[in-house]
Design an enzyme around this catalytic site. Structure first.
Site, PDB file in Angstrom:
ATOM      1  N   ARG A   1      26.838  -1.733 -12.804  1.00  0.00           N
ATOM      2  CA  ARG A   1      25.798  -0.768 -12.424  1.00  0.00           C
ATOM      3  C   ARG A   1      26.367   0.306 -11.484  1.00  0.00           C
ATOM      4  O   ARG A   1      25.935   1.465 -11.526  1.00  0.00           O
ATOM      5  CB  ARG A   1      24.611  -1.473 -11.772  1.00  0.00           C
ATOM      6  CG  ARG A   1      23.786  -2.389 -12.686  1.00  0.00           C
ATOM      7  CD  ARG A   1      23.311  -1.760 -13.962  1.00  0.00           C
ATOM      8  NE  ARG A   1      22.594  -2.698 -14.836  1.00  0.00           N
ATOM      9  CZ  ARG A   1      23.171  -3.521 -15.717  1.00  0.00           C
ATOM     10  NH1 ARG A   1      24.475  -3.547 -15.874  1.00  0.00           N
ATOM     11  NH2 ARG A   1      22.436  -4.305 -16.477  1.00  0.00           N
TER      12      ARG A   1
ATOM     13  N   SER B   1      35.611  11.027   1.998  1.00  0.00           N
ATOM     14  CA  SER B   1      36.710  10.067   2.093  1.00  0.00           C
ATOM     15  C   SER B   1      36.253   8.650   1.773  1.00  0.00           C
ATOM     16  O   SER B   1      35.161   8.234   2.172  1.00  0.00           O
ATOM     17  CB  SER B   1      37.293  10.078   3.512  1.00  0.00           C
ATOM     18  OG  SER B   1      38.339   9.131   3.616  1.00  0.00           O
TER      19      SER B   1
ATOM     20  N   GLU C   1      28.166   2.669 -13.582  1.00  0.00           N
ATOM     21  CA  GLU C   1      27.179   3.473 -14.313  1.00  0.00           C
ATOM     22  C   GLU C   1      26.609   4.572 -13.422  1.00  0.00           C
ATOM     23  O   GLU C   1      26.382   5.700 -13.866  1.00  0.00           O
ATOM     24  CB  GLU C   1      26.058   2.548 -14.800  1.00  0.00           C
ATOM     25  CG  GLU C   1      25.033   3.224 -15.684  1.00  0.00           C
ATOM     26  CD  GLU C   1      24.049   2.217 -16.258  1.00  0.00           C
ATOM     27  OE1 GLU C   1      24.456   1.317 -17.011  1.00  0.00           O
ATOM     28  OE2 GLU C   1      22.848   2.311 -15.919  1.00  0.00           O
TER      29      GLU C   1
END
Lengths: 152, 152, 152, 152, 152, 152, 152, 152, 152, 152
Positions: free
Chosen positions: B93, B119, B96
């Protein structure tokens, strides 16, 4: 699909172009539409769908042909630009965070909430700049529903 | 390297085993050590390095041989488990989210702070469960220094 | 993690071995435990987690050391065998179905329920053999909660 | 091939466009043609072939040039869009189901029917929305002939 | 699974070793068992399953422990050695044939039999050496059931 | 090369189009040219080269501009469509056969003829439909020269 | 297979070890055996098979157990170390030569000999160092039978 | 770059086309230019750069616009066609040779010259057809400077 | 090879372990040996070969068995750890530099020196920390011989 | 994005073309603009962004339409050409250096500065040709801020 995809690409280009001409920011457009900048930007770039009202607000604000509205409200095929974006340093850092902290996220989410996942669908995200004398910081807040694995 | 890697793996296994035997949570260990649960967990799993004091606090709390301390303070080779984790739904996930919102993050970070990146090194992360009657939610907060691209 | 993974692998092997020795089917074990054969099998193979009661029922039925129970109830790292299974003809056919019908599923789910997905977490699955004089058939029924994409 | 492929793409685009103009659903078109919505949609998207009668029914219903009929009845090259669809969350969930439950499907199909596979050719599929007060559900039913491995 | 896989690997090794010690050919073993050399070889190498009678015939002929019989009759996970074999010139030539003639096979099978495929499950194969003064030849005959795509 | 490649693509498209207009089969064209349907089809699709006579026979039969003849007789770059064909079920079955039976082919060819390979260059192939009351079958016969590995 | 593979690996290790102990070069071994250093080296490393006489010459010269002879004469699975070697600069240069000059080789071989390939089976190779005051040079000579594509 | 790349592609196409029209061989062009056929061909295909004199000789011989000369003398981006060529049997054989003999080349070059590589830059190559009553042969001679690894 | 590889791994492990026990830095070892820290480190990690004198200096300084000397002087197979290192943020940054600046390096090296490359074999590298009140910096200096492409 | 990307490509092409027409070097342009040749080249090729003043200096020097200025100052999507450049020998050598020396860089940077990385964002690079009677050399100097991993 191909056709709608083309429509998604066309409205994306029209929005990016008009936004540049009018020198508007994503945040200003989102405020006008009345939704989150992250959601508004993702929908304009073709990764989410707007309601009819939201789509009308976008096209009228930017002076874009209303024929583009269906392209903004149709269901997108998501994630299609990730391969070309994956080598970009800004985008890569988020992949790196998953590589370095993915197992940590797994441990802590299971520890807090049991066997399940954080949804990426019932999901919101915010991006903020936090001023800091030692160098400004970016804060990204992800918030997704915990979905427990079903046992049946 | 191989040797230190083995040492990292050995201390990881010792910690996970002792933690299970003592039924302690990552959060409890982090509170004892005095640092963030995300950082503590990532270091114990082999993705970050602890200070000597932090490492001693971990080994004494869990009753682990202090010979493991150098493994906890040595510089890790990071990201090595991502390939085996990449098919896990919880970890996926987050990939995704980068696939769907990566370009949005790029747009908004550039809009807020100019040409640069967030960063992943000068970086902190928090994971919280937020109780919600419609279903509890997971909130992940990422905070990284904005690094402007240098022009020279 | 490594340690728990090993524990998952060990209990998997113990179950598969005892099941063969006792000549029991997955269906018989599931009936004894009181859950679905698909869920029971996936949990024994290391892809789902059982409740304490379910885990006890499995170990006592098969005569396996109860020290394996925590391995059965811990949160698994899922999907780790797919690479070695991907060339197996039975498993490949399900990948082929996604390749051939994936866009159709996308069209029809959007048509029926709007912008969203079928959850693979709040999800159940059944496998049945249907006798047929022209050749028996296999019926696989997948049932997942529809998750609408959140607009925020 | 190239030519027929182009023809498949052209008729696909013509259908998707006319369907949008007439605001018809895949289900309405399928009912008119007298076949399953999954089959009809997959054929219109270029993944299956129609009979002449079915193809005529589609073109006349949507007011599309009958010169497109051979493209609808020709044998398609299947699965060609899966790479661009694979990052879409809706499609990915079906790949995830195979990753998580593929070995379980293998175990149970072998347990029920012996050494063999579920055909993806002599195969039908249904997609339904099931209303549920706790959140509607999607049910996908796959039904394929069991093909026993031949021993010779 | 792991366990059965190991069992498959163990019987494979036992057969290859005994076959070498007894200096028997695959063809001789197949003749003794009463089945095709291709089928017999593939089953002994772990890619197909034998009946109980066939498995007994193999173990008794080669003087292998009958405890190996269940490994020979269990359902295999197929195709798992292809990655290590893919660079071998003999095996690569068959991949090359698919690369060069795959579209031709598609055209001619569709021309002869319509929209469908040649089954690789209800399938037999023969390998023969054909003596030829200009250099011996290898003839491989594949024979699979034509499976028409179902329209529903 | 690019230019010849384009020429190969152009003649391919011209042939496929004329063949459809004249409703001719690959078999009829091959019979007219006096060669095997597999060879003829592969050459017309751009995977083999014809002699001048064969090329003239093809263009005159199909009424195609004779300027296409050099494209049909030039040396092709082979195997370039395999990536887009690899997900097609008919083509995939041949890859699956290599995955499942590749090691068997290796064993039996070495057993029959020693250390060497079956040539895919000095090679012929036939495709036939075999009528069968239980369902027609497809028979593919491959015949390649055995090439012994040279020792020097 | 696995067993023979292990045997190939074992004899390889025995040869490399004995060769180091005796401080012999591949060239000296090849001269003793009476064959080319390239062929001898490739066979000892597991990429080609020796005749019985050649294998005996190798084992007796190096003082290796003659039980290793069958491993040296058996048919190897070739090309299995290329993935681990591909990042080595010496080996990579040969891949680079194919990347840079592959199309040139194709053009010139077709120009000289027509539609066909250079065999890598009926093939010999030599490696020589050529002294040069401006820096010594390596000369690799490959010699393979031209195999014309068969038309049938 | 893009622009120069296009220029490289344009001159390549112009040369291939004029060469076909004039029915000249690469060897004839190289003889006219006064360099090796391998070098000339590779430069015309876009993988090497010519001197001004060489480029003029090529364009005047073939009757190509001298505006193409800079494209022939500019530094190329090399190796860009290898992915599309990799499945071609002629080109693949050279990759196979590296897979099968790469480690042998490594052993023998180190044996003859120590720790270092054969340069692919200070490098020449020749291709010859060698007539042979048992079948003509192709001989490829590669000659590269030995570069010893620097110790510093 | 396998054997020497093991020897390389063994000496690497012995050095890393002794270095940790003696709390010596790579820089101290290099100073003792009389060579560059980059070269010394790379050779100890298995990516370069030492001279006999250098190898003796390393083993005697660290108190390692001199039987390890041949492993340090043998020719290594290089680049074998890059896959496991590629996700490490420190190593990835160097890949990122090539991704972002690779074309720039190509332009400027060609502009300064013509068609050719910077050798990675006749090559030295230095790593320095440069103190800076705004944050210390790392400076990496690469120095390779320019190799002009040969025209022949 | 697409639009801006196109704008980046367009200005890149305009610059490369005008630079060739005026026969200017990157170094001359950089000197005129007053920045480093590496930075200037990378920005013109689309991998960095210029300030307004720098962009104006570039367009006026080269006589390019000032409408291109926003494309030069916008934030680029970086690293997108690396896949097509990766097979080029000059660019590959830098990847090879990372493969061979990546672990060494990791060891020495950690030894000198502790747990952290060299930034590729707060980063400068220089390329110089160093004349040398034994063959000119290329020197590439990379200088990035050391970023210590944050503990929190």
């Amino acid at each position: 699909m191909e056709k709608l995809m083309t429509a998604k690409d066309a409205v994306r280009e029209a929005i990016v172009s008009a936004k540049a001409d009018k020198a508007m920011s994503w945040e200003e457009i989102a405020n006008h539409v009345g939704c989150s900048p992250v959601f508004l930007t993702s929908a304009c770039l073709g990764e989410n769908s707007l309601t009819d009202d939201q789509a009308s607000a976008v096209t009228s604000l930017l002076g874009i042909d209303s024929a583009h509205i269906p392209a903004l409200t149709s269901c997108p095929t998501k994630g299609q630009r990730i391969h070309e974006l994956a080598n970009d340093p800004l985008v890569y850092r988020f992949q790196e965070i998953t590589a370095v902290y993915g197992e940590t996220l797994k441990e802590l989410i299971h520890e807090k909430a049991g066997d399940g996942i954080m949804s990426a669908i019932d999901f919101t995200m915010d991006v903020e700049k936090i001023e800091d004398p030692k160098g400004d910081r970016i804060q990204v807040t992800m918030n997704g529903k915990f979905l427990p694995y079903r046992r049946w």
